[in-house]
Write an enzyme that holds these catalytic residues in place. Structure first.
Site, PDB file in Angstrom:
ATOM      1  N   LEU A  80     -19.575 -21.489   1.124  1.00  0.00           N
ATOM      2  CA  LEU A  80     -19.883 -20.869   2.415  1.00  0.00           C
ATOM      3  C   LEU A  80     -18.715 -20.084   3.013  1.00  0.00           C
ATOM      4  O   LEU A  80     -18.789 -19.619   4.145  1.00  0.00           O
ATOM      5  CB  LEU A  80     -20.393 -21.906   3.429  1.00  0.00           C
ATOM      6  CG  LEU A  80     -21.515 -22.826   2.927  1.00  0.00           C
ATOM      7  CD1 LEU A  80     -21.894 -23.821   4.008  1.00  0.00           C
ATOM      8  CD2 LEU A  80     -22.710 -22.025   2.461  1.00  0.00           C
ATOM      9  N   CYS A  81     -17.615 -19.944   2.284  1.00  0.00           N
ATOM     10  CA  CYS A  81     -16.458 -19.190   2.764  1.00  0.00           C
ATOM     11  C   CYS A  81     -16.700 -17.700   2.498  1.00  0.00           C
ATOM     12  O   CYS A  81     -17.092 -17.316   1.394  1.00  0.00           O
ATOM     13  CB  CYS A  81     -15.207 -19.677   2.030  1.00  0.00           C
ATOM     14  SG  CYS A  81     -13.679 -19.180   2.781  1.00  0.00           S
ATOM     15  N   HIS A  82     -16.468 -16.870   3.511  1.00  0.00           N
ATOM     16  CA  HIS A  82     -16.693 -15.433   3.376  1.00  0.00           C
ATOM     17  C   HIS A  82     -15.618 -14.783   2.506  1.00  0.00           C
ATOM     18  O   HIS A  82     -14.430 -15.096   2.664  1.00  0.00           O
ATOM     19  CB  HIS A  82     -16.677 -14.763   4.750  1.00  0.00           C
ATOM     20  CG  HIS A  82     -17.811 -15.165   5.614  1.00  0.00           C
ATOM     21  ND1 HIS A  82     -17.786 -16.294   6.391  1.00  0.00           N
ATOM     22  CD2 HIS A  82     -19.021 -14.590   5.813  1.00  0.00           C
ATOM     23  CE1 HIS A  82     -18.933 -16.393   7.046  1.00  0.00           C
ATOM     24  NE2 HIS A  82     -19.705 -15.379   6.710  1.00  0.00           N
ATOM     25  N   MET A 118      -8.693 -20.830   5.668  1.00  0.00           N
ATOM     26  CA  MET A 118      -9.067 -21.435   4.382  1.00  0.00           C
ATOM     27  C   MET A 118      -8.288 -20.812   3.234  1.00  0.00           C
ATOM     28  O   MET A 118      -7.901 -21.506   2.287  1.00  0.00           O
ATOM     29  CB  MET A 118     -10.580 -21.323   4.129  1.00  0.00           C
ATOM     30  CG  MET A 118     -11.411 -22.155   5.086  1.00  0.00           C
ATOM     31  SD  MET A 118     -10.885 -23.895   5.200  1.00  0.00           S
ATOM     32  CE  MET A 118     -11.044 -24.424   3.514  1.00  0.00           C
ATOM     33  N   GLU A 119      -8.016 -19.518   3.316  1.00  0.00           N
ATOM     34  CA  GLU A 119      -7.229 -18.860   2.278  1.00  0.00           C
ATOM     35  C   GLU A 119      -5.794 -19.392   2.270  1.00  0.00           C
ATOM     36  O   GLU A 119      -5.219 -19.626   1.202  1.00  0.00           O
ATOM     37  CB  GLU A 119      -7.251 -17.344   2.478  1.00  0.00           C
ATOM     38  CG  GLU A 119      -8.564 -16.691   2.125  1.00  0.00           C
ATOM     39  CD  GLU A 119      -9.704 -16.903   3.116  1.00  0.00           C
ATOM     40  OE1 GLU A 119     -10.835 -16.515   2.806  1.00  0.00           O
ATOM     41  OE2 GLU A 119      -9.470 -17.455   4.218  1.00  0.00           O
ATOM     42  N   ASP A 133       2.029 -29.751 -11.582  1.00  0.00           N
ATOM     43  CA  ASP A 133       1.816 -29.555 -13.016  1.00  0.00           C
ATOM     44  C   ASP A 133       3.131 -29.253 -13.735  1.00  0.00           C
ATOM     45  O   ASP A 133       3.363 -29.750 -14.838  1.00  0.00           O
ATOM     46  CB  ASP A 133       0.818 -28.421 -13.248  1.00  0.00           C
ATOM     47  CG  ASP A 133       0.549 -28.200 -14.726  1.00  0.00           C
ATOM     48  OD1 ASP A 133       0.162 -29.181 -15.410  1.00  0.00           O
ATOM     49  OD2 ASP A 133       0.720 -27.065 -15.206  1.00  0.00           O
TER      50      ASP A 133
END
Length: 166
Positions: A80-82, A118-119, A133
């Site tokens: 749902l993230c644009h 969010m980015e 890692d």
């Protein structure tokens, strides 16, 4: 705030199903967000990271590219993230020998109709995962923590900065 005062969730329709919010009516503005994640490891490993002497090579270079790539792929990872046209994505590292940590800070900017929190969070998280890692061969007990938004600027809701220590 009581349950009746709680605003409805923007990504949930009346029938309970998820949907992508319509942002077509929103004004395009400059928007920036900064987020962090922290990798905790041993002091000797921190020195190896800082000097580029890990068995896998330059952890900061790999983590920086991984974080930038992640910012660009956020709508592929977060439902749902644009999708947004990103103008800038930077990843910075702040090693703290006394604390045995590397704080990863991601800043993402766009000119668009929705924010880039969010980015920034995705970029910081994936950069931390890449550092993990790169270090796991020498420290299987490293921990990623303290992932959070530090600040956001622009948009209808205005500017916001986390109060207190980052």
């Amino acid at each position: 705030m009581t349950e009746s005062d709680t605003p409805p969730l923007s990504h949930v329709r009346a029938d309970g199903s998820a949907h992508m919010v319509d942002v077509s009516h929103k004004a395009e503005t400059s928007r920036t967000a900064t987020a962090q994640a922290v990798l905790r490891t041993r002091p000797d490993v921190l020195e190896m990271i800082a000097s580029g002497d890990l068995p896998k090579g330059d952890a900061f270079a790999v983590a920086r590219v991984a974080g930038i790539m992640a910012a660009k792929r956020t709508p592929d990872l977060i439902p749902l993230c644009h999708p947004l046209p990103l103008a800038k994505a930077t990843i910075d590292f702040f090693p703290d020998a006394a604390a045995g940590t590397v704080r990863i800070e991601a800043t993402v900017s766009t000119r668009g109709v929705t924010g880039v929190e969010m980015e920034a969070l995705t970029a910081a998280s994936v950069a931390a995962l890449a550092l993990y890692d790169m270090t796991k061969a020498v420290d299987k007990h490293a921990v990623i923590s303290e992932t959070k938004v530090l600040a956001k600027f622009g948009g209808k809701s205005g500017d916001w900065t986390l109060k207190g220590p980052a």
